[in-house]
Design a protein around this motif. Structure first.
Motif, PDB file in Angstrom:
ATOM      1  N   TRP A 340     -20.929  -7.746  11.833  1.00  0.00           N
ATOM      2  CA  TRP A 340     -19.652  -8.754  11.084  1.00  0.00           C
ATOM      3  C   TRP A 340     -18.871  -8.627  11.808  1.00  0.00           C
ATOM      4  O   TRP A 340     -18.322  -9.155  12.218  1.00  0.00           O
ATOM      5  N   ALA A 343     -19.254  -9.952  15.206  1.00  0.00           N
ATOM      6  CA  ALA A 343     -19.359 -11.219  15.325  1.00  0.00           C
ATOM      7  C   ALA A 343     -17.699 -11.645  15.389  1.00  0.00           C
ATOM      8  O   ALA A 343     -17.461 -12.875  15.464  1.00  0.00           O
ATOM      9  N   ARG A 344     -16.967 -11.373  14.165  1.00  0.00           N
ATOM     10  CA  ARG A 344     -15.533 -11.799  13.819  1.00  0.00           C
ATOM     11  C   ARG A 344     -14.834 -11.728  15.408  1.00  0.00           C
ATOM     12  O   ARG A 344     -13.953 -12.834  14.896  1.00  0.00           O
ATOM     13  N   ILE A 365     -14.868 -15.319   7.158  1.00  0.00           N
ATOM     14  CA  ILE A 365     -15.667 -13.858   7.342  1.00  0.00           C
ATOM     15  C   ILE A 365     -14.695 -13.429   6.026  1.00  0.00           C
ATOM     16  O   ILE A 365     -15.336 -12.361   5.910  1.00  0.00           O
ATOM     17  N   TYR A 425     -22.875 -16.860  19.794  1.00  0.00           N
ATOM     18  CA  TYR A 425     -22.868 -15.525  19.467  1.00  0.00           C
ATOM     19  C   TYR A 425     -23.436 -15.382  18.402  1.00  0.00           C
ATOM     20  O   TYR A 425     -24.214 -14.614  17.865  1.00  0.00           O
ATOM     21  N   VAL A 426     -23.051 -15.676  17.075  1.00  0.00           N
ATOM     22  CA  VAL A 426     -23.219 -15.716  16.027  1.00  0.00           C
ATOM     23  C   VAL A 426     -24.508 -16.307  15.876  1.00  0.00           C
ATOM     24  O   VAL A 426     -25.752 -15.411  14.855  1.00  0.00           O
ATOM     25  N   ARG A 427     -24.982 -17.661  15.888  1.00  0.00           N
ATOM     26  CA  ARG A 427     -25.932 -18.162  16.010  1.00  0.00           C
ATOM     27  C   ARG A 427     -27.340 -17.847  16.390  1.00  0.00           C
ATOM     28  O   ARG A 427     -28.022 -17.847  15.721  1.00  0.00           O
ATOM     29  N   ARG A 429     -27.217 -14.327  16.564  1.00  0.00           N
ATOM     30  CA  ARG A 429     -27.781 -13.401  16.123  1.00  0.00           C
ATOM     31  C   ARG A 429     -27.763 -13.548  14.815  1.00  0.00           C
ATOM     32  O   ARG A 429     -27.019 -12.320  13.974  1.00  0.00           O
ATOM     33  N   ARG A 430     -27.986 -14.581  14.094  1.00  0.00           N
ATOM     34  CA  ARG A 430     -28.070 -14.704  12.618  1.00  0.00           C
ATOM     35  C   ARG A 430     -28.959 -14.167  11.752  1.00  0.00           C
ATOM     36  O   ARG A 430     -28.971 -13.378  10.998  1.00  0.00           O
ATOM     37  N   LEU A 433     -27.409 -10.939  11.737  1.00  0.00           N
ATOM     38  CA  LEU A 433     -26.428 -10.568  10.573  1.00  0.00           C
ATOM     39  C   LEU A 433     -26.800 -11.146   9.181  1.00  0.00           C
ATOM     40  O   LEU A 433     -25.898 -10.313   8.348  1.00  0.00           O
ATOM     41  N   ASP A 445     -20.990  -3.902   8.554  1.00  0.00           N
ATOM     42  CA  ASP A 445     -20.448  -3.692   9.710  1.00  0.00           C
ATOM     43  C   ASP A 445     -20.617  -2.293  10.253  1.00  0.00           C
ATOM     44  O   ASP A 445     -21.188  -1.356   9.523  1.00  0.00           O
TER      45      ASP A 445
END
Length: 538
Positions: A340, A343-344, A365, A425-427, A429-430, A433, A445
């Motif tokens: 995470w 991702a942040r 986050i 990027y985050v979607r 890798r959901r 994550l 993390d």
């Protein structure tokens, strides 16, 4: 009109040609010009983002700490609440008196406090007598107390030389001559005591003092040795520690949850005046053990070499999302949890492009990390930790990804926009994550690994020229042991002095007992010491 705008309109009809165009052609021309301007605007925004990133790397603050807008109701530093109205009181007469001024002799009081560990710092005692006692016999006065003042002192160098005196004697009765051979050292026929060897490794790899500076310090202390001898000594000592490193790496491979990353290092020549870029691939086990295997490239094939092609049951690999780890997870069938913190980072870098949206993402986050702080403060483990995450973190994660979907449905952003890139990027890798929600052993993390590998960039200038890959592997071996010692609260110097003496006589089948984690259980209470500590100077 600027040169860029002129370029945008190049190739279009001139002012004298436009009257002959129809309305449809004019509309198409306007759309084409608007599209060209939009594309150039995207390029300008991307270049400005890159320039801002490089400016921050060179001149700005690299910390990713997010400080949201200050609440206007929050008082600023120095502000106070308005003083309430007070009723005036009649003055009262107080009898005059004299008060003794307070003593602020901080130096005297501070010098009397013991601020050091006597087991590690040698103390030289000096007794000071009053001038009136000079020449007075001791039986003429009685010591009724003592005051002690401590001062930190320093000698030009802390090196010492051990001189082993071995008398050769002849028995008068039989004429037999007796004498002892030179004591056996860690390295055969070496002039280096184990304490010097451990100190050499600590100075170079823990305190980042290059060997040439250590050589200069030795000369300043009156010790004359050659520079190549120091290099050969370091390599020989690390070679002795290699079996311990391999045992620790095998221990990490057998862990269920492993974190992995990669960081570059210059190792080997790639041409005249050029260095080849190799990589450390640090792996962090669930028992706070870290190893730094080296490979000459960033190839995905090395992940299988560093780890095991047949991992343990229900194994989880925690990474930053590099494609090499994804390939390993697909090949072995293990779960691939993602970080995470990485991702942040995308939203943090998008603050300049889309301040409002990026700030909203960072706040969400931040709430996830607040839940992790609660778990750490309450010392929750196992099912209690998992239940707490499912109760508090899972709703936050679901709301966050719903918010991500809504943002991507909005109009007005281009695919090259940093904010859109962070959302994608985050979607994408959901799944990775969300693994930490259902597995209490999986961290949110890889920050624990990032902290452990910090020694590599910190000391990179120290070993910037590992002329061979073997030299880089030596760096990884010794750093694996030093960093793991620190993770377990072990003094690395004490550990090295002990295992360098113990490894030659320790059974090879039980070498794993010499890894820092198990050494702490078996030998830390009574470690082997150097003769310099057994026979203190008179």
């Amino acid at each position: 009109m600027s040169d860029m705008q002129s370029a945008a309109f190049s190739g279009s009809p001139t002012h004298t040609e436009t009257p002959s165009l129809s309305a449809a052609e004019l509309a198409a021309l306007a759309r084409s010009q608007a599209q060209t301007i939009a594309v150039q605007g995207e390029k300008i925004a991307a270049l400005e983002h890159q320039i801002e990133w490089f400016r921050r790397q060179f001149f700005g603050q690299k910390s990713e700490r997010f400080a949201p807008e200050v609440d206007p109701k929050q008082l600023q530093l120095g502000q106070t609440f308005p003083a309430p109205a007070t009723v005036a009181e009649e003055p009262k007469t107080i009898a005059a008196h004299t008060r003794r001024s307070a003593r602020h002799d901080i130096g005297e009081r501070g010098e009397e406090l013991k601020f050091f560990d006597e087991s590690k710092v040698p103390v030289q005692n000096i007794t000071l007598l009053h001038a009136d006692l000079q020449g007075v016999p001791t039986d003429q006065y009685e010591v009724i107390g003592e005051k002690v003042t401590y001062r930190i002192a320093q000698r030009p160098g802390a090196y010492q030389v051990i001189a082993y005196h071995r008398p050769v004697v002849k028995l008068k009765a039989t004429g037999q001559i007796l004498g002892l051979p030179a004591p056996e050292g860690v390295l055969r026929d070496s002039r280096a005591d184990v304490s010097f060897g451990a100190g050499l490794l600590m100075d170079k790899f823990a305190w980042h003092l290059p060997l040439y500076r250590q050589h200069q310090r030795l000369e300043a202390c009156g010790i004359k040795v050659s520079r190549p001898w120091l290099t050969q000594l370091a390599q020989a000592l690390i070679s002795l520690l290699t079996p311990i490193y391999e045992a620790q790496l095998a221990s990490v491979r057998n862990n269920r949850v492993i974190a992995m990353d990669e960081t570059p290092i210059k190792a080997g020549r790639s041409g005249h005046g050029k260095m080849h870029t190799g990589y450390f691939w640090p792996v962090y086990g669930e028992h706070d053990e870290v190893c730094f295997p080296f490979h000459s490239s960033r190839s995905a094939d090395f992940v299988c070499q560093a780890l095991s092609i047949k991992p343990v049951v229900n194994a989880v690999l925690v990474t930053d999302g590099y494609a090499a780890y994804k390939q390993y997870a697909e090949k072995t069938g293990i779960q691939h949890a993602l970080c995470w913190s990485h991702a942040r980072r995308g939203f943090f870098e998008a603050l300049t492009a889309e301040p409002t949206g990026a700030a909203q993402a960072l706040e969400q986050i931040k709430a996830l990390y607040a839940v992790e702080d609660q778990i750490r403060d309450r010392k929750l483990i196992g099912e209690a930790k998992q239940l707490h995450r499912l109760t508090h973190s899972k709703p936050l994660v679901e709301l966050f990804f719903e918010w991500v979907d809504r943002q991507l449905e909005r109009q007005g952003f281009t695919p090259s926009n940093p904010f859109i890139q962070a959302l994608n990027y985050v979607r994408e890798r959901r799944v990775g994550l969300e693994i930490f929600l259902t597995d209490p052993d999986v961290p949110i993390d890889t920050n624990h690994l990032e902290r452990a590998l910090r020694v590599v960039p910190m000391g990179r200038k120290n070993w910037n020229f590992c002329w061979t890959e073997l030299g880089a592997k030596h760096v990884g071996i010794i750093q694996s042991l030093i960093v793991t010692c620190r993770l377990h609260g072990i003094d690395p110097y004490t550990y090295l002095v002990d295992v360098l003496q113990r490894i030659s006589e320790h059974p090879a089948s039980r070498v794993v007992e010499l890894t820092p984690r198990l050494w702490k259980q078996h030998f830390a209470a009574n470690p082997l010491r150097s003769d310099i500590e057994h026979f203190p100077p008179h």
